[in-house]
Design a protein around this motif. Sequence first.
Motif, PDB file in Angstrom:
ATOM      1  N   TYR A 283       0.874  -1.157   0.000  1.00  0.00           N
ATOM      2  CA  TYR A 283       0.000   0.000   0.000  1.00  0.00           C
ATOM      3  C   TYR A 283       0.917   1.213   0.000  1.00  0.00           C
ATOM      4  CZ  TYR A 283      -4.188  -2.661   1.283  1.00  0.00           C
ATOM      5  OH  TYR A 283      -5.249  -3.530   1.300  1.00  0.00           O
ATOM      6  N   VAL A 284       0.672   2.152  -0.899  1.00  0.00           N
ATOM      7  CA  VAL A 284       1.445   3.387  -0.944  1.00  0.00           C
ATOM      8  C   VAL A 284       0.517   4.512  -0.519  1.00  0.00           C
ATOM      9  CG1 VAL A 284       2.800   4.958  -2.375  1.00  0.00           C
ATOM     10  CG2 VAL A 284       2.868   2.496  -2.818  1.00  0.00           C
ATOM     11  N   ARG A 285       0.828   5.114   0.628  1.00  0.00           N
ATOM     12  CA  ARG A 285       0.006   6.195   1.162  1.00  0.00           C
ATOM     13  C   ARG A 285       0.528   7.518   0.618  1.00  0.00           C
ATOM     14  NH1 ARG A 285      -0.070   5.092   7.405  1.00  0.00           N
ATOM     15  NH2 ARG A 285      -1.528   6.817   7.374  1.00  0.00           N
ATOM     16  N   ASN A 286      -0.330   8.244  -0.060  1.00  0.00           N
ATOM     17  CA  ASN A 286       0.053   9.487  -0.711  1.00  0.00           C
ATOM     18  C   ASN A 286      -0.503  10.664   0.076  1.00  0.00           C
ATOM     19  OD1 ASN A 286       0.348  11.699  -2.439  1.00  0.00           O
ATOM     20  ND2 ASN A 286       0.213  10.402  -4.248  1.00  0.00           N
ATOM     21  N   LEU A 287       0.377  11.435   0.698  1.00  0.00           N
ATOM     22  CA  LEU A 287      -0.039  12.603   1.466  1.00  0.00           C
ATOM     23  C   LEU A 287      -0.540  13.739   0.579  1.00  0.00           C
ATOM     24  CD1 LEU A 287       2.744  12.989   4.158  1.00  0.00           C
ATOM     25  CD2 LEU A 287       0.346  12.560   4.548  1.00  0.00           C
ATOM     26  N   THR A 288      -0.089  13.788  -0.655  1.00  0.00           N
ATOM     27  CA  THR A 288      -0.447  14.917  -1.508  1.00  0.00           C
ATOM     28  C   THR A 288      -1.900  14.871  -1.967  1.00  0.00           C
ATOM     29  OG1 THR A 288       0.350  13.801  -3.508  1.00  0.00           O
ATOM     30  CG2 THR A 288       1.924  15.181  -2.318  1.00  0.00           C
ATOM     31  N   ASN A 289      -2.452  13.671  -2.125  1.00  0.00           N
ATOM     32  CA  ASN A 289      -3.853  13.585  -2.555  1.00  0.00           C
ATOM     33  C   ASN A 289      -4.746  12.826  -1.570  1.00  0.00           C
ATOM     34  OD1 ASN A 289      -3.300  10.867  -2.990  1.00  0.00           O
ATOM     35  ND2 ASN A 289      -3.201  11.057  -5.209  1.00  0.00           N
ATOM     36  N   GLY A 290      -4.158  12.305  -0.496  1.00  0.00           N
ATOM     37  CA  GLY A 290      -4.933  11.628   0.532  1.00  0.00           C
ATOM     38  C   GLY A 290      -5.386  10.221   0.176  1.00  0.00           C
ATOM     39  N   LYS A 291      -4.852   9.657  -0.894  1.00  0.00           N
ATOM     40  CA  LYS A 291      -5.273   8.326  -1.332  1.00  0.00           C
ATOM     41  C   LYS A 291      -4.218   7.281  -0.993  1.00  0.00           C
ATOM     42  CE  LYS A 291      -8.132  10.023  -5.034  1.00  0.00           C
ATOM     43  NZ  LYS A 291      -8.437  10.011  -6.452  1.00  0.00           N
ATOM     44  N   THR A 292      -4.656   6.037  -0.875  1.00  0.00           N
ATOM     45  CA  THR A 292      -3.773   4.905  -0.666  1.00  0.00           C
ATOM     46  C   THR A 292      -3.963   3.936  -1.817  1.00  0.00           C
ATOM     47  OG1 THR A 292      -3.935   5.151   1.735  1.00  0.00           O
ATOM     48  CG2 THR A 292      -3.164   3.026   0.908  1.00  0.00           C
ATOM     49  N   ALA A 293      -2.858   3.643  -2.507  1.00  0.00           N
ATOM     50  CA  ALA A 293      -2.922   2.752  -3.670  1.00  0.00           C
ATOM     51  C   ALA A 293      -2.340   1.395  -3.311  1.00  0.00           C
ATOM     52  CB  ALA A 293      -2.141   3.363  -4.833  1.00  0.00           C
ATOM     53  N   HIS A 294      -2.962   0.325  -3.814  1.00  0.00           N
ATOM     54  CA  HIS A 294      -2.459  -1.042  -3.648  1.00  0.00           C
ATOM     55  C   HIS A 294      -1.751  -1.403  -4.946  1.00  0.00           C
ATOM     56  CE1 HIS A 294      -2.907  -5.510  -3.817  1.00  0.00           C
ATOM     57  NE2 HIS A 294      -2.457  -5.366  -2.577  1.00  0.00           N
ATOM     58  N   LEU A 295      -0.414  -1.535  -4.892  1.00  0.00           N
ATOM     59  CA  LEU A 295       0.369  -1.705  -6.120  1.00  0.00           C
ATOM     60  C   LEU A 295       1.381  -2.834  -5.978  1.00  0.00           C
ATOM     61  CD1 LEU A 295       1.156   2.084  -6.578  1.00  0.00           C
ATOM     62  CD2 LEU A 295      -0.518   0.777  -7.867  1.00  0.00           C
ATOM     63  N   ARG A 296       1.715  -3.442  -7.126  1.00  0.00           N
ATOM     64  CA  ARG A 296       2.834  -4.386  -7.166  1.00  0.00           C
ATOM     65  C   ARG A 296       4.112  -3.572  -7.109  1.00  0.00           C
ATOM     66  NH1 ARG A 296       2.619  -9.620  -8.514  1.00  0.00           N
ATOM     67  NH2 ARG A 296       4.744  -9.543  -9.270  1.00  0.00           N
ATOM     68  N   THR A 297       5.080  -4.001  -6.291  1.00  0.00           N
ATOM     69  CA  THR A 297       6.307  -3.227  -6.148  1.00  0.00           C
ATOM     70  C   THR A 297       7.195  -3.282  -7.391  1.00  0.00           C
ATOM     71  OG1 THR A 297       7.342  -5.101  -5.028  1.00  0.00           O
ATOM     72  CG2 THR A 297       6.366  -3.391  -3.642  1.00  0.00           C
TER      73      THR A 297
ATOM     74  N   ALA B  79       3.382   1.487 -12.229  1.00  0.00           N
ATOM     75  CA  ALA B  79       2.487   2.331 -11.426  1.00  0.00           C
ATOM     76  C   ALA B  79       3.101   2.623 -10.058  1.00  0.00           C
ATOM     77  CB  ALA B  79       1.131   1.654 -11.264  1.00  0.00           C
ATOM     78  N   PHE B  80       3.789   1.637  -9.475  1.00  0.00           N
ATOM     79  CA  PHE B  80       4.473   1.835  -8.193  1.00  0.00           C
ATOM     80  C   PHE B  80       5.576   2.873  -8.346  1.00  0.00           C
ATOM     81  CE2 PHE B  80       7.904   0.744  -5.204  1.00  0.00           C
ATOM     82  CZ  PHE B  80       7.217   0.765  -3.996  1.00  0.00           C
ATOM     83  N   VAL B  81       6.370   2.742  -9.399  1.00  0.00           N
ATOM     84  CA  VAL B  81       7.457   3.696  -9.650  1.00  0.00           C
ATOM     85  C   VAL B  81       6.893   5.109  -9.810  1.00  0.00           C
ATOM     86  CG1 VAL B  81       9.269   4.364 -11.298  1.00  0.00           C
ATOM     87  CG2 VAL B  81       8.982   1.951 -10.661  1.00  0.00           C
ATOM     88  N   GLU B  82       5.809   5.235 -10.548  1.00  0.00           N
ATOM     89  CA  GLU B  82       5.221   6.565 -10.775  1.00  0.00           C
ATOM     90  C   GLU B  82       4.635   7.151  -9.496  1.00  0.00           C
ATOM     91  OE1 GLU B  82       5.676   8.505 -13.407  1.00  0.00           O
ATOM     92  OE2 GLU B  82       6.953   6.827 -14.017  1.00  0.00           O
ATOM     93  N   GLU B  83       4.032   6.311  -8.668  1.00  0.00           N
ATOM     94  CA  GLU B  83       3.464   6.795  -7.396  1.00  0.00           C
ATOM     95  C   GLU B  83       4.580   7.301  -6.481  1.00  0.00           C
ATOM     96  OE1 GLU B  83       0.097   7.637  -5.050  1.00  0.00           O
ATOM     97  OE2 GLU B  83       0.178   6.878  -7.092  1.00  0.00           O
ATOM     98  N   ILE B  84       5.686   6.575  -6.418  1.00  0.00           N
ATOM     99  CA  ILE B  84       6.828   7.004  -5.606  1.00  0.00           C
ATOM    100  C   ILE B  84       7.451   8.259  -6.216  1.00  0.00           C
ATOM    101  CG2 ILE B  84       9.096   6.357  -4.706  1.00  0.00           C
ATOM    102  CD1 ILE B  84       6.729   4.866  -3.398  1.00  0.00           C
ATOM    103  N   ARG B  85       7.475   8.350  -7.544  1.00  0.00           N
ATOM    104  CA  ARG B  85       8.020   9.539  -8.216  1.00  0.00           C
ATOM    105  C   ARG B  85       7.223  10.794  -7.832  1.00  0.00           C
ATOM    106  NH1 ARG B  85      11.152   9.269 -12.610  1.00  0.00           N
ATOM    107  NH2 ARG B  85      10.250   7.294 -13.273  1.00  0.00           N
ATOM    108  N   VAL B  86       5.895  10.677  -7.770  1.00  0.00           N
ATOM    109  CA  VAL B  86       5.042  11.802  -7.382  1.00  0.00           C
ATOM    110  C   VAL B  86       5.370  12.246  -5.955  1.00  0.00           C
ATOM    111  CG1 VAL B  86       2.647  12.431  -6.823  1.00  0.00           C
ATOM    112  CG2 VAL B  86       3.167  11.271  -8.971  1.00  0.00           C
ATOM    113  N   LEU B  87       5.508  11.284  -5.053  1.00  0.00           N
ATOM    114  CA  LEU B  87       5.829  11.608  -3.661  1.00  0.00           C
ATOM    115  C   LEU B  87       7.227  12.218  -3.540  1.00  0.00           C
ATOM    116  CD1 LEU B  87       4.305   8.494  -1.923  1.00  0.00           C
ATOM    117  CD2 LEU B  87       3.576  10.856  -1.623  1.00  0.00           C
ATOM    118  N   ALA B  88       8.188  11.680  -4.297  1.00  0.00           N
ATOM    119  CA  ALA B  88       9.555  12.206  -4.251  1.00  0.00           C
ATOM    120  C   ALA B  88       9.591  13.640  -4.772  1.00  0.00           C
ATOM    121  CB  ALA B  88      10.488  11.316  -5.058  1.00  0.00           C
ATOM    122  N   ALA B  89       8.839  13.912  -5.822  1.00  0.00           N
ATOM    123  CA  ALA B  89       8.785  15.264  -6.375  1.00  0.00           C
ATOM    124  C   ALA B  89       8.147  16.249  -5.400  1.00  0.00           C
ATOM    125  CB  ALA B  89       8.015  15.260  -7.697  1.00  0.00           C
TER     126      ALA B  89
END
Length: 109
Positions: A43-57, A61-71
């Motif tokens: 589960y990747v918890r995203n503080l910027t949009n308040g959503k939690t995504a269930h992703l394969r590591t 999609a996982f890489v992009e979700e982490i990229r958004v958080l890193a940015a």
Amino acid sequence: MASNTSKTARASVRAGQAGQGGALSVLGEFKYLIPLNGGKHAYVRNLTNGKTAHLRTDSEAFVEEIRVLAAAGHAAKIRAEINGLNATHPGDGWDATEKRLVEAGVFES
């Protein structure tokens, strides 16, 4: 100016107002990654949009979700969290997940 709020509450509000250029500041511990299925999913918890995504590591999609958080300024915390998961669960492939994220340039500023 009389105030009924405590010194601690006023200090907390001032600290929150100090901000870091759009990066969300929270009090306490916040986990971005919740490992599942031996590190194959998370589960990747995203503080910027308040959503939690269930992703394969190992997914894009996982890489992009982490990229958004890193940015958004959370790169160091996420990388430390991945290293902590690798130390706690050495056989779950978190070292390979970190390597994949580094190769994708996610943690570069």
